[in-house]
Design a protein around this motif. Structure first.
Motif, PDB file in Angstrom:
ATOM      1  N   GLN A  13       0.831  -1.187   0.127  1.00  0.00           N
ATOM      2  CA  GLN A  13      -0.002  -0.093  -0.010  1.00  0.00           C
ATOM      3  C   GLN A  13       0.982   1.122   0.221  1.00  0.00           C
ATOM      4  OE1 GLN A  13      -3.539   0.317   0.181  1.00  0.00           O
ATOM      5  NE2 GLN A  13      -3.201   2.287  -0.064  1.00  0.00           N
ATOM      6  N   LEU A  14       0.928   1.879  -1.185  1.00  0.00           N
ATOM      7  CA  LEU A  14       2.092   2.818  -1.301  1.00  0.00           C
ATOM      8  C   LEU A  14       1.591   4.401  -1.059  1.00  0.00           C
ATOM      9  CD1 LEU A  14       5.071   3.450  -2.227  1.00  0.00           C
ATOM     10  CD2 LEU A  14       4.062   3.498  -4.519  1.00  0.00           C
ATOM     11  N   THR A  15       2.386   5.127  -0.310  1.00  0.00           N
ATOM     12  CA  THR A  15       2.241   6.500  -0.079  1.00  0.00           C
ATOM     13  C   THR A  15       3.260   7.420  -0.606  1.00  0.00           C
ATOM     14  OG1 THR A  15       1.042   6.077   2.158  1.00  0.00           O
ATOM     15  CG2 THR A  15       1.730   8.391   1.808  1.00  0.00           C
ATOM     16  N   GLY A  16       2.846   8.337  -1.376  1.00  0.00           N
ATOM     17  CA  GLY A  16       3.899   9.205  -2.174  1.00  0.00           C
ATOM     18  C   GLY A  16       5.011   9.962  -1.253  1.00  0.00           C
ATOM     19  N   VAL A  17       5.699  10.779  -1.872  1.00  0.00           N
ATOM     20  CA  VAL A  17       6.768  11.738  -1.282  1.00  0.00           C
ATOM     21  C   VAL A  17       5.926  12.792  -0.196  1.00  0.00           C
ATOM     22  CG1 VAL A  17       8.504  13.195  -1.369  1.00  0.00           C
ATOM     23  CG2 VAL A  17       8.463  11.252  -2.857  1.00  0.00           C
ATOM     24  N   LEU A  41      12.150   3.618  -0.265  1.00  0.00           N
ATOM     25  CA  LEU A  41      10.943   2.833  -0.134  1.00  0.00           C
ATOM     26  C   LEU A  41      10.941   2.323   1.279  1.00  0.00           C
ATOM     27  CD1 LEU A  41       8.090   2.044  -1.314  1.00  0.00           C
ATOM     28  CD2 LEU A  41       9.151   0.002  -1.948  1.00  0.00           C
ATOM     29  N   VAL A  42      10.105   2.807   2.200  1.00  0.00           N
ATOM     30  CA  VAL A  42      10.314   2.440   3.549  1.00  0.00           C
ATOM     31  C   VAL A  42       8.935   1.607   3.911  1.00  0.00           C
ATOM     32  CG1 VAL A  42      10.716   3.185   5.957  1.00  0.00           C
ATOM     33  CG2 VAL A  42      11.904   4.250   4.098  1.00  0.00           C
ATOM     34  N   PRO A  51       1.466  -4.619   3.335  1.00  0.00           N
ATOM     35  CA  PRO A  51       2.051  -3.514   4.034  1.00  0.00           C
ATOM     36  C   PRO A  51       2.043  -2.478   3.638  1.00  0.00           C
ATOM     37  CG  PRO A  51       3.478  -4.981   3.065  1.00  0.00           C
ATOM     38  CD  PRO A  51       2.237  -5.471   2.879  1.00  0.00           C
ATOM     39  N   PRO A  52       1.967  -1.087   4.388  1.00  0.00           N
ATOM     40  CA  PRO A  52       1.876   0.174   4.200  1.00  0.00           C
ATOM     41  C   PRO A  52       3.276   0.676   3.877  1.00  0.00           C
ATOM     42  CG  PRO A  52       1.272  -0.013   6.597  1.00  0.00           C
ATOM     43  CD  PRO A  52       1.364  -1.426   5.860  1.00  0.00           C
ATOM     44  N   CYS A  53       3.784   1.272   2.802  1.00  0.00           N
ATOM     45  CA  CYS A  53       4.978   1.516   2.685  1.00  0.00           C
ATOM     46  C   CYS A  53       4.818   3.160   2.024  1.00  0.00           C
ATOM     47  CB  CYS A  53       5.809   0.801   1.701  1.00  0.00           C
ATOM     48  SG  CYS A  53       6.075  -0.628   2.124  1.00  0.00           S
ATOM     49  N   ARG A  54       6.031   3.931   2.481  1.00  0.00           N
ATOM     50  CA  ARG A  54       6.187   5.280   2.052  1.00  0.00           C
ATOM     51  C   ARG A  54       7.371   5.768   1.190  1.00  0.00           C
ATOM     52  NH1 ARG A  54       5.165   9.597   6.641  1.00  0.00           N
ATOM     53  NH2 ARG A  54       5.136  10.728   4.747  1.00  0.00           N
ATOM     54  N   LEU A  55       7.314   6.570   0.378  1.00  0.00           N
ATOM     55  CA  LEU A  55       8.507   6.969  -0.454  1.00  0.00           C
ATOM     56  C   LEU A  55       8.901   8.230   0.389  1.00  0.00           C
ATOM     57  CD1 LEU A  55       7.104   6.747  -4.092  1.00  0.00           C
ATOM     58  CD2 LEU A  55       8.573   5.346  -2.974  1.00  0.00           C
ATOM     59  N   ALA A  61      14.507   8.975   6.397  1.00  0.00           N
ATOM     60  CA  ALA A  61      13.862   7.835   7.012  1.00  0.00           C
ATOM     61  C   ALA A  61      14.802   7.528   8.331  1.00  0.00           C
ATOM     62  CB  ALA A  61      14.166   6.787   6.061  1.00  0.00           C
ATOM     63  N   LYS A  62      16.150   7.746   8.505  1.00  0.00           N
ATOM     64  CA  LYS A  62      16.921   7.555   9.345  1.00  0.00           C
ATOM     65  C   LYS A  62      16.772   8.518  10.487  1.00  0.00           C
ATOM     66  CE  LYS A  62      21.581   6.433  10.176  1.00  0.00           C
ATOM     67  NZ  LYS A  62      22.928   6.270   9.746  1.00  0.00           N
ATOM     68  N   GLU A  63      16.244   9.698  10.062  1.00  0.00           N
ATOM     69  CA  GLU A  63      15.864  10.839  10.984  1.00  0.00           C
ATOM     70  C   GLU A  63      14.552  10.465  11.594  1.00  0.00           C
ATOM     71  OE1 GLU A  63      15.964  14.672   9.089  1.00  0.00           O
ATOM     72  OE2 GLU A  63      17.923  14.313   8.250  1.00  0.00           O
ATOM     73  N   ALA A  64      13.513  10.019  11.016  1.00  0.00           N
ATOM     74  CA  ALA A  64      12.328   9.869  11.416  1.00  0.00           C
ATOM     75  C   ALA A  64      12.474   8.437  12.541  1.00  0.00           C
ATOM     76  CB  ALA A  64      11.216   9.364  10.375  1.00  0.00           C
TER      77      ALA A  64
END
Length: 157
Positions: A13-17, A41-42, A51-55, A61-64
């Motif tokens: 399930q993809l969410t954009g930038v 892609l995380v 699974p929900p994934c985000r760009l 990604a590391k900071e989050a």
């Protein structure tokens, strides 16, 4: 946190930038899109299917993940010990130390060791520190005098 090629699901399930919902997409297509946009892609959760994934941009990604870990553990309480007859320079050093701890997001517990009739001096010292640290922290508890010590906890704002 699972990123890029380590995601084993066949579709995600993809969410954009920018947070826009791109729907259910095959993982290979999502990876190609991530490479094309030069982002990661995380996978945000493995509990649902797909699974929900985000760009997410490369360093974000590391900071989050670091921010999330810090939020989960909550603030630590760091103890700073003093005496009622502390020299001015030493007191200034302890105050700066406490300021840095508070700015980092942790709480500070000031403990003043007292002997005999030093209770009033200890309380006065703690009140002065509270006044000086008001811009970066707020007291959680009042000044507590108990036996051989006086203490106060300051939480970050």
């Amino acid at each position: 946190m699972i990123k890029n090629e380590k995601i084993k699901a066949s579709e995600v399930q993809l969410t954009g930038v920018d947070g826009e919902n791109l729907g259910v997409v095959p993982t290979s297509e999502a990876l190609a899109m991530a490479k094309r946009l030069k982002v990661d892609l995380v996978c945000t959760s493995l509990l649902s299917s797909p699974p929900p994934c985000r760009l997410i941009r490369a360093g974000a990604a590391k900071e989050a993940a670091q921010q999330e870990r810090k939020r989960e553990r909550g603030p630590k309480v760091k103890e700073i010990r003093l005496t009622p007859h502390i020299e001015e320079h030493d007191l200034e050093t302890k105050r700066r130390q406490a300021e840095n701890i508070l700015r980092a997001g942790d709480a500070v517990l000031f403990v003043v060791r007292i002997q005999g009739k030093e209770g009033a001096a200890a309380k006065e010292l703690l009140e002065d520190l509270l006044k000086q640290l008001r811009p970066v922290g707020a007291k959680k508890t009042g000044i507590q005098l108990s036996g051989k010590q006086a203490a106060v906890q300051i939480d970050p704002l």
